[in-house]
Design a protein around this motif. Structure first.
Motif, mmCIF file in Angstrom:
data_model
loop_
_atom_site.group_PDB
_atom_site.id
_atom_site.type_symbol
_atom_site.label_atom_id
_atom_site.label_comp_id
_atom_site.label_asym_id
_atom_site.label_seq_id
_atom_site.Cartn_x
_atom_site.Cartn_y
_atom_site.Cartn_z
ATOM 1 N N VAL A 78 0.846 -1.190 0.000
ATOM 2 C CA VAL A 78 0.000 0.000 0.000
ATOM 3 C C VAL A 78 0.881 1.238 0.000
ATOM 4 O O VAL A 78 1.811 1.348 0.806
ATOM 5 C CB VAL A 78 -0.929 0.003 1.230
ATOM 6 C CG1 VAL A 78 -1.718 1.313 1.309
ATOM 7 C CG2 VAL A 78 -1.880 -1.189 1.176
ATOM 8 N N GLY A 79 0.615 2.146 -0.898
ATOM 9 C CA GLY A 79 1.399 3.370 -0.967
ATOM 10 C C GLY A 79 0.950 4.164 -2.158
ATOM 11 O O GLY A 79 0.457 3.595 -3.126
ATOM 12 N N ASN A 80 1.110 5.480 -2.101
ATOM 13 C CA ASN A 80 0.492 6.282 -3.137
ATOM 14 C C ASN A 80 1.374 6.577 -4.340
ATOM 15 O O ASN A 80 0.947 7.250 -5.262
ATOM 16 C CB ASN A 80 -0.072 7.580 -2.546
ATOM 17 C CG ASN A 80 1.013 8.372 -1.837
ATOM 18 O OD1 ASN A 80 2.209 8.079 -2.018
ATOM 19 N ND2 ASN A 80 0.630 9.352 -1.048
ATOM 20 N N ASP A 81 2.607 6.086 -4.358
ATOM 21 C CA ASP A 81 3.392 6.255 -5.581
ATOM 22 C C ASP A 81 4.446 5.163 -5.697
ATOM 23 O O ASP A 81 4.515 4.246 -4.887
ATOM 24 C CB ASP A 81 4.030 7.641 -5.653
ATOM 25 C CG ASP A 81 4.985 7.876 -4.489
ATOM 26 O OD1 ASP A 81 5.746 6.941 -4.143
ATOM 27 O OD2 ASP A 81 4.964 8.984 -3.919
ATOM 28 N N GLU A 82 5.286 5.300 -6.743
ATOM 29 C CA GLU A 82 6.208 4.224 -7.085
ATOM 30 C C GLU A 82 7.280 3.981 -6.019
ATOM 31 O O GLU A 82 7.912 2.930 -6.009
ATOM 32 C CB GLU A 82 6.876 4.532 -8.435
ATOM 33 C CG GLU A 82 7.796 5.751 -8.366
ATOM 34 C CD GLU A 82 7.887 6.483 -9.699
ATOM 35 O OE1 GLU A 82 6.872 6.534 -10.420
ATOM 36 O OE2 GLU A 82 8.969 6.985 -10.001
ATOM 37 N N SER A 83 7.457 4.950 -5.129
ATOM 38 C CA SER A 83 8.483 4.743 -4.099
ATOM 39 C C SER A 83 8.083 3.601 -3.155
ATOM 40 O O SER A 83 8.913 3.099 -2.399
ATOM 41 C CB SER A 83 8.712 6.032 -3.320
ATOM 42 O OG SER A 83 7.555 6.384 -2.602
#
Length: 442
Positions: free
Chosen positions: A136-141
């Motif tokens: 879960v996370g909002n970007d490619e990082s």
RNA sequence: GGAGAGGUGGCCGAGUUUGGCUUAAGGCGUACGCCUGCUAAGCGUAUGAGAUUCACGUCUCCGAGGGUUCAAAUCCCUCCCUCUCCGCCA
């Protein structure tokens, strides 16, 4: 509140296009909401729930009226059969009631239809739900690297980026004047290398037992909706207005839609296809980033693989396809890494996805060359792709998967940069040298 | 672009002239059973999809949309698609 455009030009011969199971929307609202949030997509669930209730109420009313009207018609029918004169009045009265019923019906049906249309439109905007093991996370990082393979090449000179190695073989002046910027025109050995790569990949996939398919490179609105490019990515595609057709952004579109609105037999599965296609993307808004050379272009070549499997087999299928892509990169002797995409980087339609990046020594950069995804029932629901289980029971939606095997321009870039010599020539990987009898280019 | 023929369940295919027991015949396929000391054949039974309902049930669907009618697979209009022939063309 978001606005969701009405998609009045979409039809499905098996009924309305739906996306997530309606029971899921109804009963697991929180899950749907969370999935959209994690993907960074809007989630029109509240409006949907209201419409759903309204629809069911109106549906009950119309059904009762229809039932009554059928009843009246049948009475008229049986009276007419042995008409003796007295019955004319009776028939007249029945007809009047039936007509009145029809009028009431039409009024309610109008509301019902409006609710249904709105619901179907809204449903197109719910993104697929990520698998539980997706980070879960909002970007490619937040992507998780799950595999690295191969050694980065080392040089005793300063390696150049591919656009310098290609020189005038990458003729952007020509492609610019023919079409516009960020289109590719390759000459000489560069054009040759592209052709050889396509042909090698096609053979490799064919030898792995997949069926080879040659597809149209233009698809209609319904196909684009089935695979999930529409509505979200409609404006990233080239559109032929006169015929309302789109240049395909990926071979996934035609390959997956082969079986739209079909019922497959249990024994037909799994279906494993591959095909070549050019891919067209407007890349609107991406100017200025990674646009040099072959890194980001409006038309690129790709060999695409598509699978349709029973739901219980899709997780294994995803791993198999991933392994297959890795094998290709190893044969091409390219160092690569595999990322499990985080929710925020996962595409609208996918439930889980692995990205493959190869190391490109001249730019000292990882370049994405393949993306292997499981869509579970998302695309098959939109496209109406079902199968009849051998054990009997209800028809099931197949699970669809696809993966690039492989996408070309960046693959070319990496091969050229990694294979370069100090004199600017290009050493081909063994597998291609054996195939063509040519070991070095330039 | 022009002319013609078509689009009906998983598949094939009747029904459209003459609107109404069509609740879509029949066949194939599939499943189960019987029979046959194997196989094939034969016999029997079952078998479209979707929505809604706790359930019984009800409703919808004959390419899509609209219209006529008490009533539409069937009649009328518009559109889409497929096939054949002609034209044009790589």
């Amino acid at each position: 509140m978001y606005s969701y455009p009405i998609s009045d030009r979409i039809h499905s011969s098996t009924g309305r296009i739906i996306m997530l199971d309606r029971a899921l929307l109804r009963n697991e609202t929180d899950r749907v909401r969370l999935a959209a949030e994690n993907k960074g997509e809007p989630c029109p669930i509240d409006e949907w729930l209201e419409l759903d209730e309204r629809r069911r109420r109106l549906l009950g009313e119309t059904e009762e009226l229809r039932r009554r009207r059928n009843e009246l018609s049948n009475e008229v029918s049986s009276l007419k059969k042995d008409m003796d004169g007295d019955q004319a009045k009776l028939i007249y009265n029945l007809s009047r009631e039936s007509k009145e019923t029809g009028r009431r019906l039409a009024a309610i049906e109008k509301d019902l239809k409006a609710a249904e249309t709105r619901m179907s439109d809204i449903e197109l905007y719910f993104p697929n739900i990520p698998d539980p093991d997706v980070p879960v996370g909002n970007d490619e990082s937040f992507n998780r690297i799950v595999k690295s393979a191969g050694e980065k090449p080392s040089f005793d000179f300063n390696p150049l980026p591919h656009w310098e190695l290609l020189g005038e073989l990458l003729d952007s002046e020509a492609s610019g004047s023919i079409t516009g910027s960020n289109f590719i025109l390759l000459r000489g050995w560069a054009a040759w290398l592209q052709r050889i790569l396509i042909s090698w990949m096609m053979d490799f996939n064919s030898n792995a037992g997949m069926e080879e398919v040659w597809v149209p490179f233009i698809a209609n609105r319904k196909s684009m909706t089935s695979t999930g490019q529409i509505p979200k990515l409609e404006y990233d595609m080239y559109h032929i207005e006169k015929d309302d057709l789109f240049l395909i952004p990926t071979g996934e579109v035609p390959l997956t839609n082969i079986y739209s609105d079909s019922i497959l037999q249990d024994k037909d599965l799994p279906i494993r296809l591959f095909g070549y296609s050019p891919c067209f993307r407007r890349e609107a808004g991406s100017y200025g980033k990674d646009t040099r050379g072959l890194n980001r272009v409006h038309q690129f070549e790709k060999v695409e693989m598509v699978r349709m499997v029973k739901p219980e087999n899709s997780e294994v299928a995803l791993e198999e396809m991933t392994a297959h892509v890795g094998e290709m990169l190893e044969l091409l002797n390219l160092p690569y890494r595999v990322s499990l995409l985080a929710t925020g980087d996962l595409s609208f339609a996918a439930s889980k996805c692995y990205d493959f990046e190869v190391w490109s020594a001249g730019q000292e950069k990882w370049l994405e060359v393949s993306s292997v995804s499981n869509f579970r029932g998302f695309q098959s629901r939109r496209g109406g792709i079902r199968y009849r289980p051998a054990a009997g029971g209800k028809l099931q939606y197949v699970h669809t998967l696809n993966g690039s095997g492989l996408a070309l321009p960046r693959l070319m870039a990496a091969l050229i940069e990694n294979g370069q010599t100090e004199s600017g020539r290009i050493v081909l990987p063994e597998i291609l040298a054996e195939r063509t009898g040519i070991e070095i280019l330039g």
